[in-house]
Write an enzyme that holds these catalytic residues in place. Structure first.
Site, short mmCIF file in Angstrom:
data_model
loop_
_atom_site.label_atom_id
_atom_site.label_comp_id
_atom_site.label_asym_id
_atom_site.label_seq_id
_atom_site.Cartn_x
_atom_site.Cartn_y
_atom_site.Cartn_z
N ASP A 34 -6.78 -1.85 -7.48
CA ASP A 34 -7.30 -2.48 -6.27
C ASP A 34 -7.70 -3.91 -6.59
OD1 ASP A 34 -8.23 -1.53 -3.36
OD2 ASP A 34 -9.56 -3.11 -4.09
N ARG A 79 -3.16 6.92 0.81
CA ARG A 79 -3.65 8.09 1.53
C ARG A 79 -2.66 8.74 2.49
NH1 ARG A 79 -9.41 5.79 3.36
NH2 ARG A 79 -8.10 3.94 3.55
N ARG A 115 0.82 -1.22 0.00
CA ARG A 115 0.00 0.00 0.00
C ARG A 115 0.85 1.26 0.00
NH1 ARG A 115 -5.46 0.00 1.25
NH2 ARG A 115 -6.33 -2.07 1.03
N TYR A 172 -15.17 -10.97 -0.11
CA TYR A 172 -15.82 -9.69 -0.42
C TYR A 172 -17.13 -9.90 -1.16
CZ TYR A 172 -11.86 -7.04 1.33
OH TYR A 172 -10.91 -6.49 2.15
N ARG A 175 -6.47 12.55 -5.51
CA ARG A 175 -7.77 11.97 -5.15
C ARG A 175 -8.85 13.02 -4.90
NH1 ARG A 175 -11.52 9.89 -3.49
NH2 ARG A 175 -11.40 8.40 -1.79
O1 1CP Z 1 0.36 0.92 -3.33
C1 1CP Z 1 -0.24 -0.13 -3.45
O2 1CP Z 1 -0.13 -1.10 -2.68
C2 1CP Z 1 -1.10 -0.31 -4.70
C3 1CP Z 1 -2.45 -0.15 -4.62
C4 1CP Z 1 -3.38 -1.06 -3.81
C5 1CP Z 1 -3.33 -2.43 -3.53
C6 1CP Z 1 -2.21 -3.39 -3.82
C7 1CP Z 1 -4.61 -0.57 -3.30
C8 1CP Z 1 -5.06 0.83 -3.39
N1 1CP Z 1 -5.29 -1.62 -2.77
C9 1CP Z 1 -4.54 -2.76 -2.87
C10 1CP Z 1 -4.88 -4.12 -2.45
C11 1CP Z 1 -6.07 -4.35 -1.62
N2 1CP Z 1 -7.31 -3.78 -1.68
C12 1CP Z 1 -6.16 -5.36 -0.62
C13 1CP Z 1 -5.04 -6.32 -0.31
C14 1CP Z 1 -4.02 -5.75 0.59
C15 1CP Z 1 -4.42 -5.51 2.02
O3 1CP Z 1 -4.75 -6.49 2.71
O4 1CP Z 1 -4.38 -4.36 2.42
C16 1CP Z 1 -7.43 -5.33 -0.06
C17 1CP Z 1 -7.98 -6.22 1.03
C18 1CP Z 1 -8.17 -4.32 -0.74
C19 1CP Z 1 -9.59 -3.94 -0.53
C20 1CP Z 1 -9.77 -2.52 -0.18
N3 1CP Z 1 -9.44 -1.48 -0.99
C21 1CP Z 1 -10.31 -1.98 1.00
C22 1CP Z 1 -10.92 -2.78 2.14
C23 1CP Z 1 -9.99 -3.28 3.17
C24 1CP Z 1 -10.77 -4.04 4.22
O5 1CP Z 1 -10.47 -3.81 5.41
O6 1CP Z 1 -11.67 -4.83 3.88
C25 1CP Z 1 -10.25 -0.59 0.90
C26 1CP Z 1 -10.70 0.42 1.91
C27 1CP Z 1 -9.67 -0.29 -0.38
C28 1CP Z 1 -9.45 1.08 -0.94
C29 1CP Z 1 -8.10 1.42 -1.41
N4 1CP Z 1 -7.31 0.63 -2.20
C30 1CP Z 1 -6.15 1.29 -2.51
C31 1CP Z 1 -6.22 2.58 -1.90
C32 1CP Z 1 -5.17 3.66 -2.01
C33 1CP Z 1 -7.44 2.65 -1.20
C34 1CP Z 1 -7.98 3.85 -0.46
C35 1CP Z 1 -8.88 4.57 -1.36
C36 1CP Z 1 -9.01 6.04 -1.13
O7 1CP Z 1 -9.92 6.42 -0.37
O8 1CP Z 1 -8.27 6.82 -1.73
#
Ligand code: 1CP
Length: 345
Positions: free
Chosen positions: A72, A27, A23, A147, A36
């Site tokens: 994502d 943010r 990640r 999910y 964003r």
């Molecule tokens: O920099 C990076 O890592 C690249 C971008 C990336 C990746 C690899 C994002 C951007 N998301 C992910 C993977 C991802 N998404 C996972 C696997 C990794 C982990 O366990 O953290 C998961 C579970 C998600 C699902 C997801 N996406 C959630 C839910 C998490 C949960 O608790 O269930 C959420 C809130 C997101 C949003 C998201 N994805 C990425 C960003 C920057 C954001 C935030 C969005 C924003 O408001 O700007």
């Protein structure tokens, strides 16, 4: 070209330990928030030029040794036909849940080359810019399935476990479909230029080893075997990283997936994990909250972790899970600089 990350994935010698952060685009960076501000997260994910910008930010600002595609794991599920929304401060919401065979049958297998060209275009553009390797990714099938079954995030995974234990046929049919879609998607990412891929199994740790072996692992193994069966576009095998969060009781099983690199969370000492994974390279595993330590203590932690990982076949330094959104970026920079300095050979 700094290929240290790829060399470590392949277990080759490196002059320092490569580092990136799960990640890393997101943010906690004010520069990300600036992008964003003007559009929703899903709009951002479908805008290739802005995804390129978000991907490059941590490389340029922090000096990490690998870039990870900005996207994502849930985008593929949306393209399989389930409408997705991200609610501010609440997380993802799927407008339908997938809990019976009718719903599974309705899921589509997208053609990623056409339907997800916005991702492939991001990869192609990035490869022209980057001086470090580019990691593509997907969710592992179990995590993706949670999910779809829950309709979003969950704490106890009631609906998922209920489906597994009361309608295993429906569950397996869903997993087969996600697996097929993921194989096509990752193959297309590799064709477009991804030089390594990571499978994120964020929720694997809610399964005990027996259930993990039956309900999650076979699909990960199938994906990795399918990727390895193809010719690689640049002639070099593309390493696969498998990260099962909360997975320290699942390490030996995870290795049997055929992954080149095993990602570990912070709940296990990395030396213990290395002793258990044999011939694989390892990725991890600083507690993301340890980034809040004072500079001195953080550097000492990094030094200790590097020492503990000395016996690894290959070590890619990373956090044990994603960087928290409230982390000051300068703390991440302290960690990254410390890894580079303290691991010099
Ligand atoms: O920099 C990076 O890592 C690249 C971008 C990336 C990746 C690899 C994002 C951007 N998301 C992910 C993977 C991802 N998404 C996972 C696997 C990794 C982990 O366990 O953290 C998961 C579970 C998600 C699902 C997801 N996406 C959630 C839910 C998490 C949960 O608790 O269930 C959420 C809130 C997101 C949003 C998201 N994805 C990425 C960003 C920057 C954001 C935030 C969005 C924003 O408001 O700007």
């Amino acid at each position: 070209m700094n290929d240290t990350f790829l060399r470590a994935c392949r277990g080759e010698s490196t002059s320092f330990t490569p580092v990136w952060m799960m990640r890393q685009a997101g943010r906690y960076l004010p520069e990300y928030q600036a992008i964003r501000k003007n559009l929703s997260f899903l709009e951002l994910c479908k805008n290739s030029e802005l995804c390129v910008e978000a991907t490059l930010q941590p490389v340029d600002i922090l000096g990490v040794d690998a870039a990870i595609l900005f996207s994502d794991i849930l985008i593929l599920m949306e393209q399989m036909g389930v409408p997705l929304e991200f609610h501010e401060n609440h997380g993802p919401v799927f407008l339908h849940t997938i809990r019976d065979s009718k719903a599974v049958e309705k899921l589509r297998i997208p053609d990623p080359a056409t339907q997800m060209d916005f991702v492939m275009e991001t990869i192609r553009l990035l490869r022209r810019e980057l001086q470090v390797p580019l990691i593509g990714f997907a969710g592992a099938p179990f995590t993706c399935a949670t999910y779809l079954i829950e309709g979003g995030s969950s704490k106890i995974f009631w609906a998922t476990k209920k489906l597994i234990f009361t309608k295993p046929g429906v569950y397996h049919a869903l997993m087969e479909k996600i697996t097929e879609a993921t194989i096509l998607y990752l193959k297309e990412q590799i064709r477009a230029g991804a030089q390594a891929v990571q499978l994120f199994d964020s929720w694997a740790g809610v399964l005990g080893p027996v259930d993990f072996a039956e309900y999650a692992l076979p699909y990960v193994t199938q994906i990795i075997a399918a990727l390895k069966a193809d010719d690689f576009p640049e002639g070099k095998e593309v390493p696969v990283i498998y990260f099962a969060n909360n997975g320290s009781t699942l390490l030996e099983l995870s290795v049997s997936s055929g992954a080149d690199v095993i990602g570990i969370d912070w709940r296990i000492n990395i030396a213990d994990a290395i002793a258990r994974i044999g011939d694989c390279a390892i990725q991890g595993n600083l507690d993301p909250f340890a980034l809040l330590l004072s500079k001195e203590k953080l550097r000492a932690r990094v030094g200790k972790l590097l020492k503990d990982a000395a016996m690894a076949k290959g070590h890619i330094f990373n956090l044990g899970h994603g960087i928290n959104q409230f982390t000051p970026p300068k703390q991440a920079k302290i960690m990254i600089d410390a890894v580079h300095e303290l691991s010099q050979k």
